[in-house]
Design a protein around this motif. Sequence first.
Motif, PDB file in Angstrom:
ATOM      1  N   SER A  15      -9.236   8.272  34.400  1.00 25.91           N
ATOM      2  CA  SER A  15      -9.562   9.674  34.127  1.00 25.91           C
ATOM      3  C   SER A  15      -8.315  10.518  33.878  1.00 25.91           C
ATOM      4  O   SER A  15      -8.360  11.503  33.140  1.00 25.91           O
ATOM      5  N   SER A  16      -7.184  10.135  34.466  1.00 30.12           N
ATOM      6  CA  SER A  16      -5.945  10.911  34.294  1.00 30.12           C
ATOM      7  C   SER A  16      -5.218  10.598  32.999  1.00 30.12           C
ATOM      8  O   SER A  16      -4.562  11.462  32.424  1.00 30.12           O
ATOM      9  N   ILE A  17      -5.316   9.344  32.539  1.00 34.68           N
ATOM     10  CA  ILE A  17      -4.533   8.934  31.359  1.00 34.68           C
ATOM     11  C   ILE A  17      -5.263   9.222  30.051  1.00 34.68           C
ATOM     12  O   ILE A  17      -4.634   9.298  28.990  1.00 34.68           O
ATOM     13  N   THR A  18      -6.582   9.392  30.101  1.00 40.10           N
ATOM     14  CA  THR A  18      -7.341   9.616  28.868  1.00 40.10           C
ATOM     15  C   THR A  18      -7.158  11.052  28.370  1.00 40.10           C
ATOM     16  O   THR A  18      -6.850  11.950  29.154  1.00 40.10           O
ATOM     17  N   PRO A  19      -7.355  11.283  27.058  1.00 38.86           N
ATOM     18  CA  PRO A  19      -7.143  12.628  26.503  1.00 38.86           C
ATOM     19  C   PRO A  19      -8.062  13.663  27.136  1.00 38.86           C
ATOM     20  O   PRO A  19      -9.195  13.383  27.510  1.00 38.86           O
ATOM     21  N   GLY A  20      -7.531  14.847  27.252  1.00 36.99           N
ATOM     22  CA  GLY A  20      -8.267  15.986  27.790  1.00 36.99           C
ATOM     23  C   GLY A  20      -7.418  17.231  27.624  1.00 36.99           C
ATOM     24  O   GLY A  20      -6.288  17.165  27.112  1.00 36.99           O
ATOM     25  N   PRO A  21      -7.913  18.377  28.043  1.00 38.46           N
ATOM     26  CA  PRO A  21      -7.154  19.622  27.872  1.00 38.46           C
ATOM     27  C   PRO A  21      -5.743  19.575  28.433  1.00 38.46           C
ATOM     28  O   PRO A  21      -4.788  19.970  27.770  1.00 38.46           O
ATOM     29  N   ASN A  22      -5.585  19.073  29.670  1.00 36.52           N
ATOM     30  CA  ASN A  22      -4.242  19.013  30.262  1.00 36.52           C
ATOM     31  C   ASN A  22      -3.300  18.151  29.437  1.00 36.52           C
ATOM     32  O   ASN A  22      -2.163  18.543  29.161  1.00 36.52           O
ATOM     33  N   ASN A  23      -3.761  16.970  29.040  1.00 36.17           N
ATOM     34  CA  ASN A  23      -2.877  16.045  28.338  1.00 36.17           C
ATOM     35  C   ASN A  23      -2.515  16.537  26.935  1.00 36.17           C
ATOM     36  O   ASN A  23      -1.389  16.340  26.474  1.00 36.17           O
ATOM     37  N   PHE A  47      -0.657  19.658  41.149  1.00 37.76           N
ATOM     38  CA  PHE A  47      -0.890  20.462  42.348  1.00 37.76           C
ATOM     39  C   PHE A  47      -2.245  21.170  42.280  1.00 37.76           C
ATOM     40  O   PHE A  47      -3.030  21.127  43.234  1.00 37.76           O
ATOM     41  N   GLY A  48      -2.505  21.823  41.149  1.00 37.62           N
ATOM     42  CA  GLY A  48      -3.778  22.529  40.994  1.00 37.62           C
ATOM     43  C   GLY A  48      -4.962  21.586  41.091  1.00 37.62           C
ATOM     44  O   GLY A  48      -5.995  21.906  41.693  1.00 37.62           O
ATOM     45  N   PHE A  49      -4.805  20.392  40.512  1.00 40.22           N
ATOM     46  CA  PHE A  49      -5.875  19.414  40.587  1.00 40.22           C
ATOM     47  C   PHE A  49      -6.034  18.903  42.014  1.00 40.22           C
ATOM     48  O   PHE A  49      -7.154  18.660  42.484  1.00 40.22           O
ATOM     49  N   GLY A  50      -4.921  18.762  42.728  1.00 39.92           N
ATOM     50  CA  GLY A  50      -4.989  18.358  44.135  1.00 39.92           C
ATOM     51  C   GLY A  50      -5.772  19.354  44.977  1.00 39.92           C
ATOM     52  O   GLY A  50      -6.574  18.968  45.837  1.00 39.92           O
ATOM     53  N   VAL A 148      -3.818   9.546  47.081  1.00 35.16           N
ATOM     54  CA  VAL A 148      -3.954   8.447  46.116  1.00 35.16           C
ATOM     55  C   VAL A 148      -4.152   9.001  44.709  1.00 35.16           C
ATOM     56  O   VAL A 148      -3.489   8.582  43.755  1.00 35.16           O
ATOM     57  N   PHE A 149      -5.055   9.982  44.576  1.00 37.15           N
ATOM     58  CA  PHE A 149      -5.348  10.515  43.241  1.00 37.15           C
ATOM     59  C   PHE A 149      -4.126  11.215  42.647  1.00 37.15           C
ATOM     60  O   PHE A 149      -3.786  11.011  41.478  1.00 37.15           O
ATOM     61  N   CYS A 150      -3.442  12.028  43.439  1.00 39.18           N
ATOM     62  CA  CYS A 150      -2.303  12.791  42.914  1.00 39.18           C
ATOM     63  C   CYS A 150      -1.103  11.895  42.600  1.00 39.18           C
ATOM     64  O   CYS A 150      -0.388  12.137  41.622  1.00 39.18           O
ATOM     65  N   VAL A 151      -0.893  10.854  43.406  1.00 38.90           N
ATOM     66  CA  VAL A 151       0.211   9.925  43.143  1.00 38.90           C
ATOM     67  C   VAL A 151      -0.006   9.200  41.817  1.00 38.90           C
ATOM     68  O   VAL A 151       0.942   8.883  41.102  1.00 38.90           O
ATOM     69  N   ILE A 152      -1.250   8.952  41.469  1.00 39.59           N
ATOM     70  CA  ILE A 152      -1.570   8.305  40.191  1.00 39.59           C
ATOM     71  C   ILE A 152      -1.600   9.320  39.053  1.00 39.59           C
ATOM     72  O   ILE A 152      -1.155   9.039  37.935  1.00 39.59           O
ATOM     73  N   ASN A 153      -2.095  10.524  39.322  1.00 39.96           N
ATOM     74  CA  ASN A 153      -2.245  11.547  38.289  1.00 39.96           C
ATOM     75  C   ASN A 153      -0.906  11.995  37.704  1.00 39.96           C
ATOM     76  O   ASN A 153      -0.783  12.128  36.477  1.00 39.96           O
ATOM     77  N   VAL A 157      -0.007  12.103  33.625  1.00 37.16           N
ATOM     78  CA  VAL A 157       0.195  13.311  32.811  1.00 37.16           C
ATOM     79  C   VAL A 157       1.624  13.375  32.283  1.00 37.16           C
ATOM     80  O   VAL A 157       1.871  13.917  31.204  1.00 37.16           O
ATOM     81  N   SER A 158       2.564  12.765  33.032  1.00 35.58           N
ATOM     82  CA  SER A 158       3.959  12.741  32.575  1.00 35.58           C
ATOM     83  C   SER A 158       4.115  11.916  31.303  1.00 35.58           C
ATOM     84  O   SER A 158       4.971  12.212  30.466  1.00 35.58           O
TER      85      SER A 158
END
Length: 197
Positions: A15-23, A47-50, A148-153, A157-158
């Motif tokens: 969910s983090s690596i796929t295209p979306g508004p943030n990416n 941070f905001g997503f966390g 876990v989610f933020c460490v992967i996210n 996004v980077s």
Amino acid sequence: MLASLLPLAVFAFVSSITPGPNNIMLTSSGIMFGFNRTIPHMLGVTFGFGVMLVLCAAGIGSLVLALPASHVILKTLGSGYLLYLAWKLRNMSFKSEAGGHRKPMTFLGASAFQAANPKAWIMAITSASAFLPPLEPIWLSIAIYCLVFCVINLPCVSVWAGAGSVLRRYLAQPLWQRVFCTVMVLLTIYSAVSIWL
């Protein structure tokens, strides 16, 4: 516990690596400002997503889904902002001297944008309802889930910001600038429209 964290990690990555508004926004920022100046934007997204993950794990996500009006408001804000970005992207400048008066999105701006980002809400609500580790006390479960989610996210996004900064080097010719701007505008409009689909 590992058995419950592995599916969460896989979901977080996909969910983090796929295209979306943030990416899309991070790619544009990487092109316009380079990787280093985009770091506050990246950190703000995570941070905001966390914060959103914590709220959804605590039950706020269910409240958002239960109130259809709030769902419509979030969709309207998110798609409206993306259409605004598409308008701004149409004449994107890749020259650092030409873009000197522009500033990248701030940490706080990127954090706040998550509240109007429907993809982020879907990710947070889905993961909180399906992948929250069954631990006691509940605060420990929420803390591990968010960590876990933020460490992967953040690395995911980077990658998008890094891709933008790499593309910046190859977009010196006006023709390729126009082609890239057109593609980014179309992708941004698609993201805005897909919010309602």
